[in-house]
Scaffold this motif. Structure first.
Motif, mmCIF file in Angstrom:
data_model
loop_
_atom_site.group_PDB
_atom_site.id
_atom_site.type_symbol
_atom_site.label_atom_id
_atom_site.label_comp_id
_atom_site.label_asym_id
_atom_site.label_seq_id
_atom_site.Cartn_x
_atom_site.Cartn_y
_atom_site.Cartn_z
ATOM 1 N N MET A 68 0.829 -1.200 0.000
ATOM 2 C CA MET A 68 0.000 0.000 0.000
ATOM 3 C C MET A 68 0.867 1.255 0.000
ATOM 4 S SD MET A 68 -2.831 1.257 2.810
ATOM 5 C CE MET A 68 -1.556 1.730 3.999
ATOM 6 N N GLY A 69 1.932 1.247 0.809
ATOM 7 C CA GLY A 69 2.809 2.404 0.874
ATOM 8 C C GLY A 69 3.470 2.711 -0.452
ATOM 9 N N LEU A 398 7.533 3.128 -12.756
ATOM 10 C CA LEU A 398 7.271 3.727 -11.445
ATOM 11 C C LEU A 398 7.905 2.901 -10.330
ATOM 12 C CD1 LEU A 398 3.523 4.883 -11.634
ATOM 13 C CD2 LEU A 398 5.593 6.281 -11.791
ATOM 14 N N HIS A 399 7.857 1.592 -10.476
ATOM 15 C CA HIS A 399 8.473 0.737 -9.469
ATOM 16 C C HIS A 399 9.984 0.953 -9.427
ATOM 17 C CE1 HIS A 399 9.454 -2.704 -6.977
ATOM 18 N NE2 HIS A 399 10.247 -3.156 -7.934
ATOM 19 N N ALA A 400 10.582 1.090 -10.599
ATOM 20 C CA ALA A 400 12.036 1.285 -10.665
ATOM 21 C C ALA A 400 12.448 2.589 -9.986
ATOM 22 C CB ALA A 400 12.492 1.275 -12.125
ATOM 23 N N ARG A 401 11.584 3.618 -10.062
ATOM 24 C CA ARG A 401 11.910 4.914 -9.461
ATOM 25 C C ARG A 401 11.481 5.006 -7.998
ATOM 26 N NH1 ARG A 401 9.629 7.030 -14.343
ATOM 27 N NH2 ARG A 401 7.834 7.799 -13.154
ATOM 28 N N SER A 402 10.755 4.017 -7.522
ATOM 29 C CA SER A 402 10.202 4.087 -6.173
ATOM 30 C C SER A 402 11.305 4.160 -5.116
ATOM 31 C CB SER A 402 9.315 2.866 -5.897
ATOM 32 O OG SER A 402 8.878 2.863 -4.541
ATOM 33 N N ILE A 403 11.087 5.017 -4.128
ATOM 34 C CA ILE A 403 12.038 5.123 -3.008
ATOM 35 C C ILE A 403 11.556 4.279 -1.821
ATOM 36 C CG2 ILE A 403 12.815 7.430 -3.674
ATOM 37 C CD1 ILE A 403 10.929 8.549 -1.499
ATOM 38 N N LYS A 405 10.194 0.675 -1.984
ATOM 39 C CA LYS A 405 9.779 -0.578 -2.624
ATOM 40 C C LYS A 405 9.343 -1.619 -1.589
ATOM 41 C CE LYS A 405 12.741 -0.285 -6.750
ATOM 42 N NZ LYS A 405 13.359 1.029 -6.509
ATOM 43 N N MET A 406 8.340 -2.406 -1.961
ATOM 44 C CA MET A 406 7.883 -3.479 -1.086
ATOM 45 C C MET A 406 8.906 -4.606 -1.067
ATOM 46 S SD MET A 406 4.614 -5.986 -1.615
ATOM 47 C CE MET A 406 4.473 -7.546 -0.743
#
Length: 463
Positions: A68-69, A398-403, A405-406
């Motif tokens: 979710m985060g 977007l996942h690759a840029r996420s700060i 990640k799950m």
């Protein structure tokens, strides 16, 4: 639908909740009625294996919250998990998730109100339980009519009271165990109660599995930080901090506190129909302290209900913004409070409280509403995981840029999803939980018909 207009300062929900509000709201959501009231029943069902149950559920819940985060922070236009469900699964998912989460909190607040009525009977045995229950609902409505910041302040202090209560119980328990205190029932406080072979699975594996229902309900509300995202300052810093603290909170406030209760009173002397937190002080010979703890547990139920009243109004507001609820629910007051959504949700909850007229036994009503809430919470958490899986497939950029990640990514999302489906199947084991499991499909059939009707009018929009 004709759009509702507001003044320039009130075109939407305001980001007025600070870091301390969000930290305490998320912590207060993790310490709820299920812990203070329902843990007695779970201990009676599962014995000392309840500690394992809470650790297992907490483990998987952490990954749901991490999913979710990552989703909420991938696009700050998402105001709640219904928004990203609509974006990645489709408008039908936003419709089903939004309304189901709204109902789950309505039901949970009814359960909290029922518990408040039961706790008042500790002092006034002849008082009808519905009177304090309705009084609490009207009080919370009045508080939520005011500003969002006031909600944050009320929940902040409610959470402080709950934390003090749990820490006090742990401290008293440590002293009782250290001094080998002997209760009036003849039980000697000892850590040995935690390791008795007969206490681990007193009702066999079926009792262990049955304990998951109330335990899931205990964690309902942890995802509340996802509905406060639209009213949070600096969500990039605040949300990760709140989510990362979940494992520590589960260990301290669930595992340690229940271990203390069992160590002092032993599994065999925990009543399934009373709060073990209150009973511990009675068993220890501190009736005055038990009365104080009863008040603290009462405020805990009020705190949980306060979170529910807030959450239902925001979710209904979001549904209206998507075209999935009547446009009147988009109206905001001068203080940016969704007043129509708040009033409608509170009215429905008051009808639910009237169940007390039909079922005067508090734990009977609590079991019914907690099971319905647990089913809807499992649906909510599962939809969050499905949205995460769709997001990973649709937006790898977007996942690759996420700060944020799950951990475990797609694999862990599938494992957690499988676990939630397993817990859902466990509700069929006991008659009191099986009834709710059999009835709940009618809710989703009703949602399907409502969605078809709304779609036919051409008003469903993507999140």
């Amino acid at each position: 639908m004709k759009p509702v207009t507001h003044g320039p300062r009130h075109r939407g929900l305001q980001r007025t909740l600070s870091n301390r509000h969000i930290q305490l709201i998320s912590l207060g959501g993790a310490i709820g009625t299920g812990l203070f009231m329902g843990s007695g029943k779970v201990i009676a069902l599962s014995g000392t294996s309840i500690l394992l149950i809470y650790m297992i559920i907490g483990f998987f819940l952490y990954f749901v919250m991490r999913a979710m985060g990552e989703l909420l922070l991938s696009d700050l236009k998402f105001k709640s998990f219904a928004d990203f469900a609509g974006a990645y699964i489709g408008p039908r998912a936003a419709f089903f998730l939004g309304w189901s989460y709204w109902l789950s909190w309505c039901v949970a607040v009814v359960g909290d109100a029922v518990v408040v009525g039961g706790f008042f009977q500790h002092w006034y045995p002849d008082l009808p339980a519905w009177i304090p229950a309705v009084g609490m609902m009207l009080t919370l409505f009045a508080l939520n009519v005011l500003t969002v910041k006031l909600f944050g302040e009320v929940e902040f202090w409610f959470a402080i009271i709950k934390i003090i209560a749990v820490l006090t119980l742990i401290g008293v328990s440590v002293v009782l165990v250290a001094t080998s205190f002997v209760s009036p029932t003849g039980v000697t406080a000892s850590l040995g109660h935690l390791f008795q072979a007969e206490a681990a699975f007193p009702h066999g594996i079926s009792g262990f599995f049955a304990g998951f229902q109330i335990a899931i309900f205990s964690f309902a509300g942890t995802e509340l930080i996802g509905t406060t995202a639209a009213e949070t300052r600096s969500p990039e810093q605040v949300l990760p901090k709140a989510i990362n603290a979940i494992p520590i909170r589960i260990i301290l406030f669930y595992v340690v506190s229940l271990a203390c209760i069992i160590a002092v009173t032993s599994y065999a002397h925990v009543s399934p129909n009373k709060s073990p937190f209150v009973e511990l002080f009675l068993v220890a010979g501190f009736p005055a302290a038990a009365g104080i703890v009863n008040f603290v547990v009462l405020t805990s139920a009020a705190s949980s209900a306060n979170s529910g009243v807030f959450s239902t109004s925001r979710m209904l507001f979001g549904l209206a913004g998507q075209g999935n609820a009547p446009g009147v629910f988009k109206r905001l007051s001068g203080d940016s409070v969704p007043l129509a959504s708040l009033g409608f949700s509170t009215l429905l909850m008051l009808f639910g409280v009237m169940l007390l007229f039909i079922f005067p036994e508090v734990m009977t009503v609590f079991t019914i509403v907690s099971t319905i809430s647990a089913i809807l919470v499992i649906f909510t958490w599962s939809t969050i995981l499905v949205a995460y899986l769709c997001y990973r497939r649709a937006r790898p950029d977007l996942h690759a840029r996420s700060i944020y990640k799950m951990p475990g990514g797609v694999v862990m999302a599938w494992v957690a999803l499988g676990f939630l489906l397993f817990v859902l199947s466990l509700l069929a084991l006991k008659p009191d939980t099986r009834l709710a499991l059999c009835v709940m499909p009618l809710w989703f059939v009703g949602l399907a018909l409502a969605y078809w009707r709304v779609q036919g009018r051409g008003v469903v929009v993507r999140a």
